[in-house]
Write a protein that holds these residues in place. Sequence first.
Motif, PDB file in Angstrom:
ATOM      1  N   VAL A   1       0.790  -1.240   0.108  1.00 24.59           N
ATOM      2  CA  VAL A   1      -0.011   0.008   0.031  1.00 24.59           C
ATOM      3  C   VAL A   1       0.832   1.394   0.079  1.00 24.59           C
ATOM      4  CG1 VAL A   1      -1.822  -1.234   1.294  1.00 24.59           C
ATOM      5  CG2 VAL A   1      -0.148   0.020   2.525  1.00 24.59           C
ATOM      6  N   GLU A   2       2.299   1.074  -0.197  1.00 25.11           N
ATOM      7  CA  GLU A   2       2.936   2.327  -0.149  1.00 25.11           C
ATOM      8  C   GLU A   2       2.776   3.282  -1.000  1.00 25.11           C
ATOM      9  OE1 GLU A   2       4.803   2.631   2.829  1.00 25.11           O
ATOM     10  OE2 GLU A   2       4.013   0.546   3.171  1.00 25.11           O
ATOM     11  N   ASP A   3       2.281   3.143  -2.428  1.00 31.28           N
ATOM     12  CA  ASP A   3       2.153   3.910  -3.358  1.00 31.28           C
ATOM     13  C   ASP A   3       0.873   4.753  -2.813  1.00 31.28           C
ATOM     14  OD1 ASP A   3       4.049   2.990  -5.064  1.00 31.28           O
ATOM     15  OD2 ASP A   3       2.915   1.962  -6.185  1.00 31.28           O
ATOM     16  N   ARG A   4      -0.132   4.165  -2.485  1.00 32.65           N
ATOM     17  CA  ARG A   4      -1.440   4.746  -1.800  1.00 32.65           C
ATOM     18  C   ARG A   4      -0.989   5.652  -0.640  1.00 32.65           C
ATOM     19  NH1 ARG A   4      -4.758   5.956  -5.399  1.00 32.65           N
ATOM     20  NH2 ARG A   4      -6.297   6.219  -3.914  1.00 32.65           N
ATOM     21  N   ILE A   5       0.039   5.460   0.265  1.00 35.31           N
ATOM     22  CA  ILE A   5       0.410   6.262   1.366  1.00 35.31           C
ATOM     23  C   ILE A   5       1.107   7.434   0.705  1.00 35.31           C
ATOM     24  CG2 ILE A   5       1.884   6.281   3.285  1.00 35.31           C
ATOM     25  CD1 ILE A   5       1.647   3.366   3.674  1.00 35.31           C
ATOM     26  N   VAL A   6       1.843   7.196  -0.197  1.00 38.69           N
ATOM     27  CA  VAL A   6       2.865   8.400  -0.813  1.00 38.69           C
ATOM     28  C   VAL A   6       1.603   9.451  -1.304  1.00 38.69           C
ATOM     29  CG1 VAL A   6       4.211   9.020  -2.731  1.00 38.69           C
ATOM     30  CG2 VAL A   6       4.988   7.257  -1.416  1.00 38.69           C
ATOM     31  N   PHE A   7       0.669   8.787  -2.016  1.00 40.19           N
ATOM     32  CA  PHE A   7      -0.479   9.497  -2.847  1.00 40.19           C
ATOM     33  C   PHE A   7      -1.248  10.513  -1.748  1.00 40.19           C
ATOM     34  CE2 PHE A   7      -4.776   9.817  -4.155  1.00 40.19           C
ATOM     35  CZ  PHE A   7      -4.904  10.607  -5.269  1.00 40.19           C
ATOM     36  N   PHE A   8      -1.565   9.891  -0.664  1.00 42.24           N
ATOM     37  CA  PHE A   8      -2.333  10.578   0.183  1.00 42.24           C
ATOM     38  C   PHE A   8      -1.396  11.531   1.101  1.00 42.24           C
ATOM     39  CE2 PHE A   8      -5.681   7.275  -0.520  1.00 42.24           C
ATOM     40  CZ  PHE A   8      -6.754   8.160  -0.695  1.00 42.24           C
ATOM     41  N   ARG A   9      -0.175  11.220   1.413  1.00 45.64           N
ATOM     42  CA  ARG A   9       0.749  12.064   1.907  1.00 45.64           C
ATOM     43  C   ARG A   9       0.722  13.402   1.180  1.00 45.64           C
ATOM     44  NH1 ARG A   9       5.154   9.090   2.138  1.00 45.64           N
ATOM     45  NH2 ARG A   9       4.615   8.382   4.342  1.00 45.64           N
ATOM     46  N   GLU A  10       0.934  13.345  -0.041  1.00 49.64           N
ATOM     47  CA  GLU A  10       0.931  14.695  -0.978  1.00 49.64           C
ATOM     48  C   GLU A  10      -0.181  15.464  -0.741  1.00 49.64           C
ATOM     49  OE1 GLU A  10       2.228  17.855  -2.985  1.00 49.64           O
ATOM     50  OE2 GLU A  10       3.447  16.321  -1.958  1.00 49.64           O
ATOM     51  N   LEU A  11      -1.410  14.884  -0.890  1.00 48.00           N
ATOM     52  CA  LEU A  11      -2.694  15.490  -0.635  1.00 48.00           C
ATOM     53  C   LEU A  11      -2.770  16.221   0.691  1.00 48.00           C
ATOM     54  CD1 LEU A  11      -5.145  12.881  -2.339  1.00 48.00           C
ATOM     55  CD2 LEU A  11      -4.367  15.093  -3.062  1.00 48.00           C
ATOM     56  N   GLU A  12      -2.345  15.528   1.920  1.00 44.90           N
ATOM     57  CA  GLU A  12      -2.384  16.000   3.109  1.00 44.90           C
ATOM     58  C   GLU A  12      -1.586  17.211   3.058  1.00 44.90           C
ATOM     59  OE1 GLU A  12      -2.057  16.178   7.330  1.00 44.90           O
ATOM     60  OE2 GLU A  12      -0.711  15.808   5.839  1.00 44.90           O
ATOM     61  N   ARG A  13      -0.169  16.905   2.637  1.00 44.64           N
ATOM     62  CA  ARG A  13       0.448  18.162   2.691  1.00 44.64           C
ATOM     63  C   ARG A  13      -0.204  19.201   2.068  1.00 44.64           C
ATOM     64  NH1 ARG A  13       2.745  21.236  -0.052  1.00 44.64           N
ATOM     65  NH2 ARG A  13       1.838  20.148  -1.923  1.00 44.64           N
ATOM     66  N   ALA A  14      -0.803  19.230   0.949  1.00 43.93           N
ATOM     67  CA  ALA A  14      -1.419  20.362   0.278  1.00 43.93           C
ATOM     68  C   ALA A  14      -2.384  21.035   1.229  1.00 43.93           C
ATOM     69  CB  ALA A  14      -1.865  20.138  -1.153  1.00 43.93           C
ATOM     70  N   ALA A  15      -3.202  20.039   1.706  1.00 43.57           N
ATOM     71  CA  ALA A  15      -4.265  20.628   2.672  1.00 43.57           C
ATOM     72  C   ALA A  15      -3.724  21.214   3.800  1.00 43.57           C
ATOM     73  CB  ALA A  15      -5.343  19.390   3.047  1.00 43.57           C
ATOM     74  N   ILE A  16      -2.558  21.020   4.318  1.00 45.45           N
ATOM     75  CA  ILE A  16      -2.071  21.668   5.329  1.00 45.45           C
ATOM     76  C   ILE A  16      -1.463  23.040   5.010  1.00 45.45           C
ATOM     77  CG2 ILE A  16      -0.219  21.512   7.125  1.00 45.45           C
ATOM     78  CD1 ILE A  16      -2.880  20.067   7.881  1.00 45.45           C
ATOM     79  N   GLU A  17      -0.663  22.921   4.028  1.00 49.16           N
ATOM     80  CA  GLU A  17       0.217  24.138   3.511  1.00 49.16           C
ATOM     81  C   GLU A  17      -0.386  25.109   2.747  1.00 49.16           C
ATOM     82  OE1 GLU A  17       4.581  22.499   3.986  1.00 49.16           O
ATOM     83  OE2 GLU A  17       4.015  22.410   1.876  1.00 49.16           O
ATOM     84  N   GLU A  18      -1.585  24.892   2.109  1.00 48.72           N
ATOM     85  CA  GLU A  18      -2.216  25.942   1.333  1.00 48.72           C
ATOM     86  C   GLU A  18      -3.076  26.520   2.277  1.00 48.72           C
ATOM     87  OE1 GLU A  18      -4.244  23.804  -1.721  1.00 48.72           O
ATOM     88  OE2 GLU A  18      -2.278  23.131  -2.856  1.00 48.72           O
ATOM     89  N   GLU A  19      -3.565  27.854   1.491  1.00 48.47           N
ATOM     90  CA  GLU A  19      -4.352  28.932   2.104  1.00 48.47           C
ATOM     91  C   GLU A  19      -6.105  28.128   2.631  1.00 48.47           C
ATOM     92  OE1 GLU A  19      -4.438  32.667   0.100  1.00 48.47           O
ATOM     93  OE2 GLU A  19      -2.770  33.388   1.221  1.00 48.47           O
ATOM     94  N   ASP A  20      -6.402  28.550   3.784  1.00 51.00           N
ATOM     95  CA  ASP A  20      -7.527  28.168   3.773  1.00 51.00           C
ATOM     96  C   ASP A  20      -8.532  29.041   4.653  1.00 51.00           C
ATOM     97  OD1 ASP A  20      -9.886  26.441   4.976  1.00 51.00           O
ATOM     98  OD2 ASP A  20      -8.304  25.036   5.358  1.00 51.00           O
ATOM     99  N   PRO A  21      -9.908  29.400   4.157  1.00 53.06           N
ATOM    100  CA  PRO A  21     -10.598  30.537   4.484  1.00 53.06           C
ATOM    101  C   PRO A  21     -11.046  30.233   5.933  1.00 53.06           C
ATOM    102  CG  PRO A  21     -12.045  29.180   2.941  1.00 53.06           C
ATOM    103  CD  PRO A  21     -10.499  28.582   2.853  1.00 53.06           C
ATOM    104  N   ASP A  22     -11.150  29.304   6.291  1.00 50.06           N
ATOM    105  CA  ASP A  22     -11.718  28.855   7.768  1.00 50.06           C
ATOM    106  C   ASP A  22     -10.514  28.228   8.622  1.00 50.06           C
ATOM    107  OD1 ASP A  22     -14.421  29.612   7.246  1.00 50.06           O
ATOM    108  OD2 ASP A  22     -14.414  27.779   5.941  1.00 50.06           O
ATOM    109  N   PHE A  23     -10.570  28.696   9.841  1.00 51.60           N
ATOM    110  CA  PHE A  23      -9.749  28.270  10.912  1.00 51.60           C
ATOM    111  C   PHE A  23     -10.362  27.033  11.656  1.00 51.60           C
ATOM    112  CE2 PHE A  23      -8.371  27.723  15.278  1.00 51.60           C
ATOM    113  CZ  PHE A  23      -7.240  27.283  15.155  1.00 51.60           C
ATOM    114  N   ARG A  24      -9.868  25.803  11.460  1.00 52.24           N
ATOM    115  CA  ARG A  24     -10.117  24.768  12.211  1.00 52.24           C
ATOM    116  C   ARG A  24      -9.121  23.753  12.775  1.00 52.24           C
ATOM    117  NH1 ARG A  24     -14.053  27.488  11.476  1.00 52.24           N
ATOM    118  NH2 ARG A  24     -16.038  27.083  10.712  1.00 52.24           N
ATOM    119  N   PHE A  25      -9.438  22.813  13.427  1.00 50.02           N
ATOM    120  CA  PHE A  25      -8.249  21.995  14.022  1.00 50.02           C
ATOM    121  C   PHE A  25      -7.506  21.552  12.885  1.00 50.02           C
ATOM    122  CE2 PHE A  25      -5.871  18.811  16.078  1.00 50.02           C
ATOM    123  CZ  PHE A  25      -5.630  19.322  17.477  1.00 50.02           C
TER     124      PHE A  25
END
Length: 221
Positions: A175-199
Amino acid sequence: MASSDADVLKEINAFLACETPQAWLQRALCEPEILLIDHANCEKKAASTALRMMFRYVEHTDLLNKMSRLAREELRHFEQVLAIMQARGVEYRHLSASGYASRLHQHVRTWEPARLVDQLIIGAFIEARSCERFAALAPLLDEELSAFYLSLLRSEGRHYRGYLELARNSSSEPVEDRIVFFRELERAAIEEEDPDFRFHSGVPISTQAEDLDASGQFVVS
């Protein structure tokens, strides 16, 4: 922080692609009520996710046992956050959901067991990010909240490991390829601008220029 907790955090930081941006930490200090309310919401949603998987995947005994324990722990954490809110006079009110989880879940494959594997990997990332944020926030908060967030590291780290183990055991292929795939999606969700502050939100969009340093980042004092 105990050495065992430090080891868990080191493992989680290696699993994630990025650290929480300083801008998010600064906003968290400015929005303590939203931080607590959405933290409570996250604990409820984590318990709900575990229960939903128990109903859907009744043939997976290991999953049933792990999700049952996880749901109980998440509900206990919800009770603890709620008690802190009540003691501090924070009204528990409705908040719109963060777009963090939906950004990950929209890429879940639709056939089994791929669907299950993807959901479990996403669960691992959500739990890992929670741990990382607890650790990042703890030195900046008052003594009570700091101790509470550090106390969550061990259980949330166990949840992260449980999700990851289930993902690997639920697939006949690596499942390593899927982990790498979601790791990049998760990084983008954390580092990109977000209009709302949430946890679990990304970088807050600032409207206060005085909160920014020369590089355009929030300054945590």
